[in-house]
Design a protein around this motif. Structure first.
Motif, short mmCIF file in Angstrom:
data_model
loop_
_atom_site.label_atom_id
_atom_site.label_comp_id
_atom_site.label_asym_id
_atom_site.label_seq_id
_atom_site.Cartn_x
_atom_site.Cartn_y
_atom_site.Cartn_z
N GLY A 1 0.75 -1.37 -0.39
CA GLY A 1 -0.29 -0.06 0.37
C GLY A 1 1.02 1.07 -0.29
N ASN B 1 0.85 12.23 -8.66
CA ASN B 1 0.32 11.37 -7.28
C ASN B 1 -0.31 12.17 -6.71
N ALA B 2 -0.93 11.07 -5.33
CA ALA B 2 -2.95 11.35 -5.36
C ALA B 2 -2.20 13.43 -4.25
N THR B 3 -1.22 13.72 -4.00
CA THR B 3 -0.52 14.77 -2.78
C THR B 3 -0.64 15.38 -3.52
N TYR C 1 -5.08 11.12 5.24
CA TYR C 1 -3.59 11.09 5.18
C TYR C 1 -2.38 12.28 5.47
N ASP D 1 -11.73 10.29 2.20
CA ASP D 1 -10.49 9.05 1.33
C ASP D 1 -11.45 8.02 1.31
N ILE E 1 -10.00 4.88 1.17
CA ILE E 1 -9.66 3.88 1.78
C ILE E 1 -8.96 4.43 2.80
N SER F 1 -5.50 5.23 5.03
CA SER F 1 -4.50 5.51 4.62
C SER F 1 -4.01 4.42 6.85
N ASP G 1 -10.08 11.52 -1.55
CA ASP G 1 -8.75 10.75 -1.43
C ASP G 1 -8.78 9.61 -1.63
N ALA H 1 -6.97 7.38 -2.89
CA ALA H 1 -5.09 7.25 -3.48
C ALA H 1 -4.66 5.37 -3.29
N HIS H 2 -5.87 4.59 -2.88
CA HIS H 2 -5.42 3.54 -2.81
C HIS H 2 -6.63 2.34 -3.49
N ASN I 1 -4.06 7.21 -7.35
CA ASN I 1 -3.13 6.24 -7.18
C ASN I 1 -3.04 5.40 -8.67
N HIS J 1 -0.31 4.23 -9.06
CA HIS J 1 1.19 2.93 -9.26
C HIS J 1 1.14 3.02 -8.24
N LYS J 2 0.18 2.14 -7.50
CA LYS J 2 -0.05 1.50 -5.91
C LYS J 2 -0.16 0.31 -6.24
C1 LIG Z 1 -5.29 7.52 1.13
C2 LIG Z 1 -3.77 8.87 0.64
N1 LIG Z 1 -3.53 9.14 0.33
C3 LIG Z 1 -2.49 9.87 0.29
C4 LIG Z 1 -1.64 9.28 -0.16
C5 LIG Z 1 -0.37 9.58 -1.06
O1 LIG Z 1 0.30 9.16 -2.20
P1 LIG Z 1 1.19 10.09 -2.65
O2 LIG Z 1 2.75 9.08 -1.93
O3 LIG Z 1 1.46 8.82 -4.07
O4 LIG Z 1 1.14 11.19 -2.96
C6 LIG Z 1 -1.74 8.13 0.27
C7 LIG Z 1 -0.20 7.19 0.65
O5 LIG Z 1 -0.62 5.94 0.57
C8 LIG Z 1 -2.45 7.54 0.89
O6 LIG Z 1 -3.12 6.63 1.18
#
Ligand SMILES: Cc1ncc(COP(=O)(O)O)c(C=O)c1O
Length: 393
Positions: free
Chosen positions: A29, A88-90, A115, A166, A168, A170, A195, A197-198, A218, A220-221
């Motif tokens: 993850g 990336n998600a950020t 996150y 979110d 899912i 983190s 968000d 991301a997962h 993302n 890339h996960k």
């Molecule tokens: C809920 C959530 N948001 C954002 C991110 C950040 O992802 P990234 O580092 O690809 O921006 C993560 C990374 O694990 C995440 O779990």
């Protein structure tokens, strides 16, 4: 105590990856893992780029990115016209925050499952604009209806300019009822950033069915894309307001190209991302999802048993395909972010097992993932050795 049967392994799946075989990689993850075929595809694109950089960047790259975007958006169940590839998600979350035009009197609402880095982004944008942020506490065990009610009660129509939730989480590996939350927010006229991301590759849910104003996920996960591959999906009314963090020559092209084009970057990861989807589909999407979720559930039970956690006290993720599971650590262990980081490093160094650890609301948690390259004995070994490591302090 009876532990559920682990899933049948997917034969040969581990060989698709270049992971160090002396380590148990139980934390897909955090940073994913890129299959060898995807690494090779990206390398071929890099070879092409290095053979003639001028040609690579100036002849058709924008169109190749657009083509890739359409492919990835279709996989996600998103409108390709409303989808922009981002790193990336950020980054996606920061783009949304900085495009909203927040000001004094406005507020951004989040939950305490959010996150960390996205939370920092909210804080910075609030400090820059005079807006404020508010965090809604959501109990770990809250059911879907309770979560929706907490959000409903936490919105201040007219004042809340963005809700971030979110799909899912983190730190807590929870599937939130995002479609229902978006519905409630819409009733109150509050825009929502999901968000996710997962989500790509892990959840069968389409982006369209979530219905958010903004969605970022993302690839890339769990979708096996090279790192730096994410999608920001924006609902139609917002698209013209979305500005990139960095202005480039494509500024005049409008959304999504002006968001995607970030000058001289290495775009080969995006172009190779469809090979990740091909790998997933070759293994069988449904099969991978079911396998990963069942393996994570198995890992949660064996490691939970070893730590003396009753099955009823093992947090449920809230959905059948969530491939990350949480195990509460004994009281006093990993109760701060630094202590959680230390513990993760000790588990990696002493047990050769990669896991995620987090301190959440004063309690330490271990997060285990299931992925096609994992086998039940990896969780069994962790279960045998972790209690001793924790006893050593
Ligand atoms: C809920 C959530 N948001 C954002 C991110 C950040 O992802 P990234 O580092 O690809 O921006 C993560 C990374 O694990 C995440 O779990």
């Amino acid at each position: 105590m009876t532990v559920p049967q682990p899933p049948e392994p997917i034969p040969g799946a581990r060989l698709l990856f270049s992971l160090d075989p002396s380590v148990s990689h139980l934390n897909h993850g955090s940073f994913g893992a890129v299959p060898i075929a995807v690494q090779r595809a990206q390398q071929r694109l890099r070879d092409e780029m290095e053979a003639n950089p001028l040609r690579f960047f100036t002849q058709g790259l924008v169109d190749r990115i657009a083509h890739t975007r359409r492919h990835l958006a279709t996989f996600l169940g998103a409108d390709p016209e409303g989808t922009a590839l981002v790193g990336n998600a950020t980054t996606g979350a920061a783009i949304v925050l900085q495009s909203l035009g927040l000001g004094p009197g406005d507020e951004v609402v989040t939950t305490d499952h959010g996150y960390g880095a996205v939370g920092f982004s909210v804080e910075r944008e609030c400090a820059r604009t005079g807006a404020v942020s508010r965090t809604l506490p959501v109990p770990l065990t809250a059911g879907d209806e309770e979560v929706v009610e907490i959000v409903r009660a936490g919105l201040r129509p007219g004042r809340t300019k963005l809700l971030i939730v979110d799909q899912i989480t983190s730190p807590t590996a929870r599937l939130f009822p995002t479609a229902a939350i978006v519905g409630v927010a819409r009733e109150h006229g509050v825009p929502v950033l999901v968000d996710a991301a997962h989500a790509p590759g892990m959840l069968p849910t389409t982006v369209a069915s979530v219905g958010a104003d903004f969605w970022v996920g993302n690839l890339h996960k769990w979708a096996y894309a090279p790192r730096g591959t994410a999608a920001l999906v924006v609902a139609e009314p917002w698209r013209e307001r979305i500005q990139p963090l960095v202005v480039s020559w494509e500024q005049g092209s409008g959304f999504p190209t002006r968001v995607e084009w970030q000058a001289t970057l290495d775009y080969t990861g995006w172009l190779a991302a469809p090979v990740g989807l091909f790998t997933l589909r070759s293994l069988g999407l449904e099969r991978v999802r079911a396998h990963n979720a069942a393996l994570a559930a198995y890992g949660q039970r064996v490691v939970g048993d070893a730590l003396g956690v009753a099955p009823a006290d093992l947090p449920e993720p809230g959905g059948p395909t969530v491939a990350m599971r949480l195990i509460p650590l004994p009281p006093g262990v990993a109760t701060t972010m630094d202590a959680a980081r230390d513990l993760r490093a000790r588990i990696a160094d002493r047990l050769s097992v990669e896991v995620s650890t987090a301190a959440w609301n004063g309690r330490g948690y271990l997060r285990l993932c299931g992925q096609v390259y994992n086998t039940p004995d990896e969780y069994d070994r962790l279960a045998v050795r972790l209690p001793t490591l924790l006893a050593q302090g």
